[in-house]
Motif scaffolding. Structure first.
Motif, mmCIF file in Angstrom:
data_model
loop_
_atom_site.group_PDB
_atom_site.id
_atom_site.type_symbol
_atom_site.label_atom_id
_atom_site.label_comp_id
_atom_site.label_asym_id
_atom_site.label_seq_id
_atom_site.Cartn_x
_atom_site.Cartn_y
_atom_site.Cartn_z
ATOM 1 N N LEU A 200 37.605 30.192 18.419
ATOM 2 C CA LEU A 200 36.993 30.834 19.581
ATOM 3 C C LEU A 200 35.646 30.224 19.933
ATOM 4 N N LYS A 201 34.978 29.606 18.962
ATOM 5 C CA LYS A 201 33.702 28.947 19.244
ATOM 6 C C LYS A 201 33.871 27.729 20.152
ATOM 7 N N ARG A 202 35.097 27.236 20.281
ATOM 8 C CA ARG A 202 35.335 26.054 21.123
ATOM 9 C C ARG A 202 35.379 26.406 22.613
ATOM 10 N N TYR A 203 35.494 27.685 22.906
ATOM 11 C CA TYR A 203 35.695 28.105 24.290
ATOM 12 C C TYR A 203 34.441 28.777 24.851
ATOM 13 N N ARG A 204 34.457 28.990 26.142
ATOM 14 C CA ARG A 204 33.324 29.590 26.823
ATOM 15 C C ARG A 204 33.060 31.006 26.304
ATOM 16 N N ALA A 205 31.879 31.533 26.634
ATOM 17 C CA ALA A 205 31.521 32.888 26.222
ATOM 18 C C ALA A 205 32.453 33.903 26.875
ATOM 19 N N GLY A 206 32.646 35.013 26.218
ATOM 20 C CA GLY A 206 33.516 36.068 26.739
ATOM 21 C C GLY A 206 34.686 36.363 25.833
ATOM 22 N N TRP A 207 34.985 35.421 24.901
ATOM 23 C CA TRP A 207 36.116 35.604 24.001
ATOM 24 C C TRP A 207 35.657 36.145 22.653
ATOM 25 N N SER A 208 36.451 37.018 22.078
ATOM 26 C CA SER A 208 36.201 37.534 20.737
ATOM 27 C C SER A 208 37.527 38.048 20.173
ATOM 28 N N PHE A 209 37.497 38.546 18.944
ATOM 29 C CA PHE A 209 38.702 39.169 18.399
ATOM 30 C C PHE A 209 38.291 40.329 17.511
ATOM 31 N N VAL A 210 39.198 41.282 17.353
ATOM 32 C CA VAL A 210 38.939 42.435 16.492
ATOM 33 C C VAL A 210 40.191 42.712 15.667
ATOM 34 N N PRO A 211 40.027 43.206 14.437
ATOM 35 C CA PRO A 211 41.200 43.598 13.646
ATOM 36 C C PRO A 211 41.761 44.916 14.149
ATOM 37 N N ALA A 212 43.050 45.097 13.992
ATOM 38 C CA ALA A 212 43.688 46.359 14.356
ATOM 39 C C ALA A 212 43.172 47.469 13.453
ATOM 40 N N LYS A 213 43.183 48.693 13.967
ATOM 41 C CA LYS A 213 42.653 49.830 13.219
ATOM 42 C C LYS A 213 43.748 50.864 12.938
ATOM 43 N N GLY A 214 43.492 51.724 11.980
ATOM 44 C CA GLY A 214 44.412 52.820 11.692
ATOM 45 C C GLY A 214 45.757 52.338 11.181
ATOM 46 N N ASP A 215 46.808 52.861 11.768
ATOM 47 C CA ASP A 215 48.162 52.510 11.349
ATOM 48 C C ASP A 215 48.629 51.187 11.937
ATOM 49 N N GLU A 216 47.825 50.588 12.791
ATOM 50 C CA GLU A 216 48.205 49.311 13.393
ATOM 51 C C GLU A 216 47.901 48.157 12.440
ATOM 52 N N SER A 217 48.463 47.013 12.733
ATOM 53 C CA SER A 217 48.241 45.829 11.914
ATOM 54 C C SER A 217 48.055 44.624 12.824
ATOM 55 N N GLY A 218 47.306 43.636 12.354
ATOM 56 C CA GLY A 218 47.154 42.411 13.116
ATOM 57 C C GLY A 218 45.752 42.227 13.668
ATOM 58 N N LEU A 219 45.647 41.263 14.587
ATOM 59 C CA LEU A 219 44.390 40.929 15.246
ATOM 60 C C LEU A 219 44.594 40.973 16.756
ATOM 61 N N TYR A 220 43.538 41.361 17.459
ATOM 62 C CA TYR A 220 43.576 41.398 18.923
ATOM 63 C C TYR A 220 42.590 40.382 19.487
ATOM 64 N N LEU A 221 43.070 39.547 20.384
ATOM 65 C CA LEU A 221 42.185 38.665 21.147
ATOM 66 C C LEU A 221 41.598 39.459 22.298
ATOM 67 N N MET A 222 40.270 39.352 22.472
ATOM 68 C CA MET A 222 39.569 40.126 23.489
ATOM 69 C C MET A 222 38.980 39.199 24.541
ATOM 70 N N TRP A 223 39.164 39.559 25.797
ATOM 71 C CA TRP A 223 38.463 38.885 26.898
ATOM 72 C C TRP A 223 37.532 39.904 27.530
ATOM 73 N N LYS A 224 36.225 39.715 27.322
ATOM 74 C CA LYS A 224 35.216 40.633 27.846
ATOM 75 C C LYS A 224 35.532 42.081 27.466
ATOM 76 N N GLU A 225 35.787 42.298 26.185
ATOM 77 C CA GLU A 225 36.025 43.623 25.614
ATOM 78 C C GLU A 225 37.382 44.218 25.983
ATOM 79 N N GLU A 226 38.232 43.461 26.630
ATOM 80 C CA GLU A 226 39.583 43.932 26.973
ATOM 81 C C GLU A 226 40.588 43.206 26.085
#
Length: 427
Positions: A391-417
């Motif tokens: 994600l550091k290779r791309y423009r600002a606005g990108w991030s990721f968060v781990p799934a919470k609770g009963d969910e599993s995996g990672l979510y790619l975020m564009w401007k918090e979405e």
């Protein structure tokens, strides 16, 4: 309302328009309405402004009018949108143009015919080189697809560590752009380089010539990396659930990984439980799933709710394209046209096969289904570090968060979405 919608001629709404920006500043909607329909309606203010988010407001009004079968208002709003929209304008004009097409098809019950025409035109106009260039350019300017590639490759390498014979079953439509980095990683392992079989399951309309060229490229790269490699394609399946052990050529002495990127949304909702059970029957060491974060399943019985979710998702997607590509990018235009076909399929196609099955589900929905046959495998710290570096290779606005609770995996975020979900599973 019980008014019957009098289907307008296509030419009334889809003629060439070069004045979208100027028309955004129009305020007198009574004058606009009288030029399109003789129906008398009360005066209403439609101050759209020159720079505001006007597209979503008008599109919502039109979707509501279609749901209520308000013939006069449908005519008025379709005409107004046509005046403002342009597939070559700014983000607002493009969003309006592509949703206008779907709303017009919904109002005139012409979605299946339109979708088939759009698909036919796209297939005739796209070569393998243009599609490959689009895919690679998209990966260059945005992590929308590479996020899933990096996380999935990391999970596969971790699960198959120490194995000498590997078999990856790839159920995706990525032209195998995911696999060169995995081949490179295998070639640089400290222990003996394993043998790799890659079986690509093709459900889309990729021709045999396209897949033959893809295979030749992969075999050439594997030789360059010094990785013993075998490539084969399974095509012609009517539905994914028809995939069998015999077609895949599964062998007892191989460690199996199943990779599904953007493929499961093309499986009908009713078939998905059986497809999950089928994946487990292959006895894989790991199954990686990547899907875009949207819910077009629970809303499919309510047109307005489905429209709202579709508008939310594609508003984010079009904004991301706007900020990632240069305005004159042909690759961006191809991606927007692909989106336009999907929007028509989602909003305007009936259940008689006119539009492709493309019912996305959110990560939380997939987790509930996958837990019936698998357990979450998670991602190692090394994989998480690889995603951070990506994600550091791309423009600002990108991030990721781990799934919470009963969910599993990672979510790619564009401007918090949240826009893309990736996960790994084990039997």
């Amino acid at each position: 309302m019980d008014a019957t919608f009098d289907k307008p001629k296509v030419s009334n709404f889809f003629y060439s328009n070069q004045q979208g920006n100027a028309l955004v500043n129009m305020h007198n909607s009574d004058q606009l309405r009288s030029s399109q329909t003789s129906t008398s309606r009360s005066s209403e203010s439609s101050d759209l402004g020159g720079t505001g988010k006007w597209a979503a407001k008008l599109l919502r009004e039109c979707a509501k009018a279609i749901s209520e079968k308000d013939s006069a208002r449908i005519h008025h709003l379709l005409w107004m949108l046509n005046e403002l929209a342009s597939p070559y304008g700014d983000c607002e004009q493009k969003l309006a143009a592509h949703f206008l097409q779907a709303l017009f098809c919904k109002a005139t019950e012409s979605g299946n015919r339109c979708y088939k025409t759009l698909t036919s035109v796209a297939e005739k106009g796209h070569s393998f080189d243009s599609a490959r260039k689009m895919t690679l350019k998209f990966q260059e300017v945005s992590p929308w697809t590479t996020f899933g590639h990096v996380a999935s490759n990391g999970a596969i390498l971790d699960a198959l560590e120490g194995e000498t014979k590997l078999h990856i079953i790839d159920i995706s439509h990525t032209f195998c752009t995911q696999w060169p980095t995995l081949l490179e990683a295998l070639a640089t392992r400290n222990d003996e380089t394993p043998r790799l079989r890659l079986t690509v399951v093709v459900m889309a309309s990729m021709s045999n010539l396209v897949m033959k060229e893809v295979g030749q490229r992969m075999e050439k790269f594997a030789r360059l990396m010094g990785v013993p490699f075998e490539f084969r394609v399974v095509a012609g399946l009517a539905q994914l659930a028809d995939l069998t052990h015999e077609e895949l050529g599964l062998r007892e002495d191989e460690a199996v990984a199943v990779n599904c990127i953007g493929a499961l949304r093309h499986v009908s909702v009713e078939e998905r439980p059986s497809v999950v059970r089928m994946l487990r029957s292959f006895r894989p060491k790991v199954v990686t799933i990547v899907e875009e974060e949207a819910d077009f399943t629970s809303t499919r019985g309510d047109f307005v709710e489905c429209f709202e979710e579709c508008l939310r998702f594609y508003s984010v997607f079009f904004e991301m394209l706007e900020e990632s590509f240069v305005p004159t990018s042909n690759e961006r235009l191809m991606l927007e046209r692909e989106s336009s076909r999907s929007i028509v399929s989602l909003l305007a196609c009936g259940g008689d096969g006119g539009g492709e099955c493309e019912r996305r589900e959110r990560g939380s929905q997939w987790c509930g289904r996958l837990r019936e046959a698998f357990s979450p495998a998670g991602f190692s710290d090394d994989v998480v570090d690889d995603v951070k570096a990506l994600l550091k290779r791309y423009r600002a606005g990108w991030s990721f968060v781990p799934a919470k609770g009963d969910e599993s995996g990672l979510y790619l975020m564009w401007k918090e979405e949240a826009v893309v979900w990736v996960s790994a599973w084990k039997p």
